[in-house]
Design a protein around this motif. Structure first.
Motif, PDB file in Angstrom:
ATOM      1  N   ASP A  24      -3.042   2.788   6.958  1.00 14.96           N
ATOM      2  CA  ASP A  24      -2.663   1.502   6.379  1.00 14.96           C
ATOM      3  C   ASP A  24      -1.492   1.618   5.403  1.00 14.96           C
ATOM      4  O   ASP A  24      -1.053   0.623   4.821  1.00 14.96           O
ATOM      5  CB  ASP A  24      -3.863   0.871   5.670  1.00 14.96           C
ATOM      6  CG  ASP A  24      -4.413   1.746   4.549  1.00 14.96           C
ATOM      7  OD1 ASP A  24      -4.106   2.961   4.545  1.00 14.96           O
ATOM      8  OD2 ASP A  24      -5.152   1.226   3.695  1.00 14.96           O
ATOM      9  N   THR A  25      -0.947   2.828   5.227  1.00 17.24           N
ATOM     10  CA  THR A  25       0.180   3.044   4.303  1.00 17.24           C
ATOM     11  C   THR A  25       1.385   2.214   4.723  1.00 17.24           C
ATOM     12  O   THR A  25       1.787   2.218   5.890  1.00 17.24           O
ATOM     13  CB  THR A  25       0.557   4.533   4.260  1.00 17.24           C
ATOM     14  OG1 THR A  25      -0.560   5.283   3.785  1.00 17.24           O
ATOM     15  CG2 THR A  25       1.743   4.762   3.344  1.00 17.24           C
ATOM     16  N   GLU A  26       1.983   1.522   3.770  1.00 15.25           N
ATOM     17  CA  GLU A  26       3.157   0.682   4.042  1.00 15.25           C
ATOM     18  C   GLU A  26       4.450   1.268   3.485  1.00 15.25           C
ATOM     19  O   GLU A  26       5.538   0.959   3.980  1.00 15.25           O
ATOM     20  CB  GLU A  26       2.938  -0.709   3.436  1.00 15.25           C
ATOM     21  CG  GLU A  26       1.783  -1.466   4.059  1.00 15.25           C
ATOM     22  CD  GLU A  26       1.531  -2.791   3.373  1.00 15.25           C
ATOM     23  OE1 GLU A  26       1.407  -3.803   4.088  1.00 15.25           O
ATOM     24  OE2 GLU A  26       1.464  -2.810   2.125  1.00 15.25           O
ATOM     25  N   LYS A  55       0.868  -1.180   0.000  1.00 14.92           N
ATOM     26  CA  LYS A  55       0.000   0.000   0.000  1.00 14.92           C
ATOM     27  C   LYS A  55       0.906   1.233   0.000  1.00 14.92           C
ATOM     28  O   LYS A  55       1.545   1.540   1.003  1.00 14.92           O
ATOM     29  CB  LYS A  55      -0.922  -0.029   1.211  1.00 14.92           C
ATOM     30  CG  LYS A  55      -1.933  -1.175   1.140  1.00 14.92           C
ATOM     31  CD  LYS A  55      -2.854  -1.208   2.342  1.00 14.92           C
ATOM     32  CE  LYS A  55      -3.850  -2.345   2.191  1.00 14.92           C
ATOM     33  NZ  LYS A  55      -4.750  -2.458   3.375  1.00 14.92           N
ATOM     34  N   ARG A  87      -4.082   8.135   6.350  1.00 24.64           N
ATOM     35  CA  ARG A  87      -4.055   6.813   5.716  1.00 24.64           C
ATOM     36  C   ARG A  87      -3.165   5.875   6.544  1.00 24.64           C
ATOM     37  O   ARG A  87      -2.029   5.579   6.169  1.00 24.64           O
ATOM     38  CB  ARG A  87      -3.532   6.923   4.282  1.00 24.64           C
ATOM     39  CG  ARG A  87      -4.443   7.723   3.366  1.00 24.64           C
ATOM     40  CD  ARG A  87      -5.816   7.034   3.229  1.00 24.64           C
ATOM     41  NE  ARG A  87      -6.715   7.755   2.355  1.00 24.64           N
ATOM     42  CZ  ARG A  87      -6.822   7.551   1.062  1.00 24.64           C
ATOM     43  NH1 ARG A  87      -6.090   6.635   0.476  1.00 24.64           N
ATOM     44  NH2 ARG A  87      -7.673   8.257   0.342  1.00 24.64           N
TER      45      ARG A  87
END
Length: 357
Positions: A137-139, A75, A135
């Motif tokens: 969930d940003t990877e 992500k 956000r």
């Protein structure tokens, strides 16, 4: 030819200012290298795409390539400064965002990758926490044009340099184009020589390798420019350009030379309307473009612009819609079968990332 000679001669007179600027840059880098000024770490992979000089080295197409490849596995979000936008501070692109809000390059990312968070912020050390809040969930975060932004320490630095204007042959602004010292290239993990001739031989590449002299930890790659199928600026339909097409080229980019070279090979006649880098087009500009186009006599004629310029021209969509106004996409094409190794290096960095203690 005369103009280039005059410009170079004039810039030599600016050498004292360049030496002063270079001294300030060197001192600033020394303070960071000695940890007198601190760089912040974050608990996720940060990939920086940047250069040492002003002007176009292909940062936007490189960011797009990374987004296109990495979103298959992670992500991903992008963070840019938002150059030439009319707003300030942190902003995250939404469905109502325009290039005026976030800048042309981030708007281009937002249009091409609508599912990818695209944020802007001058102070990236402030913008990254806000992006992660919005956000969570940003990877992975790709930092666009942040090589000189040393308040943040990326985990992977990708440095681009134009084959026709290598940083090794350049000097500090304003006598040259460097905004950072040549020695700063040592911070890069990957160096990409961009805009190489498509038919570059191994001997020429090896000569550049010796000139750059990458360090033991650095990987060196070579790319050339690849142009895609032109498409209409508003309804996205593909456009065919052949030798009989008369082209009015409208650009507001730093280095239109490769684009002009491409057109010289594709069409018999083209005309150039060149504006400053990141130029904000006005209604008067659009009227000038329209008038110049109407004066072309060839019935098979089009207006052609770049994807970045298109983001700043779309506000005239109601008038453009009925005109043959087209956009030419651009991307990097790796030479010597280097793309697989390049992507593998980036993916391995992300997978093996460990949070700083």
């Amino acid at each position: 030819m005369f103009f280039d000679w005059f410009l170079k001669s004039f810039r030599i007179l600016l050498l004292p200012f360049a030496l002063l600027y270079g001294f300030i840059v060197v001192i600033r880098n020394w303070l960071y290298d000695k940890k007198i000024l601190r760089s912040a770490n974050f608990g996720l992979p940060l990939i920086c795409v940047g250069n040492l000089s002003v002007g176009g080295t292909g940062k936007s197409p490189m960011v797009e390539l990374l987004v296109r490849q990495l979103t298959r596995h992670f992500k991903v979000a992008t963070l840019s400064r938002g150059y030439k936008r009319k707003t300030r501070g942190y902003a995250l692109a939404t469905e109502n965002t325009t290039a005026i809000d976030i800048g042309d390059e981030p708007m281009q990312f937002h249009r091409k990758f609508p599912g990818v968070p695209v944020a802007v912020g001058e102070e990236r050390i402030v913008a990254i926490p806000q992006l992660l809040h919005d956000r969570p969930d940003t990877e992975v975060v790709i930092l666009d044009d942040a090589f000189q932004h040393r308040a943040i320490k990326p985990g992977l630095n990708i440095l681009l340099t134009d084959c026709g204007n290598l940083y090794t042959r350049d000097f500090f602004l304003p006598a040259g184009d460097l905004r950072d010292s040549r020695h700063a290239a040592g911070r890069a993990d990957i160096i990409v020589v961009t805009k190489c001739p498509a038919q570059m031989g191994t001997g020429e590449a090896e000569a550049i390798r010796r000139e750059i002299s990458p360090r033991e930890h650095q990987q060196l790659y070579f790319t050339t420019i690849a142009y895609g199928m032109p498409y209409h600026i508003t309804h996205m339909a593909p456009v065919i350009i052949d030798a009989d097409t008369e082209v009015l080229l409208v650009t507001g980019i730093a280095n239109p030379k490769p684009l002009k070279t491409y057109l010289e090979d594709q069409v018999h006649t083209y005309h150039l309307m060149q504006y400053g880098d990141h130029h904000i087009f006005t209604i008067d500009d659009f009227r000038d473009i329209k008038k110049r186009f109407e004066n072309l006599t060839n019935p098979k004629k089009i207006i052609l612009t770049t994807e970045k310029d298109a983001m700043r021209l779309e506000k005239f969509a109601s008038e453009i819609n009925g005109m043959p106004f087209s956009v030419l996409p651009i991307e990097h094409r790796f030479l010597f079968e280097g793309e697989h190794r390049f992507i593998e290096t980036v993916v391995t960095f992300i997978k093996n990332f460990k949070k700083p203690e």
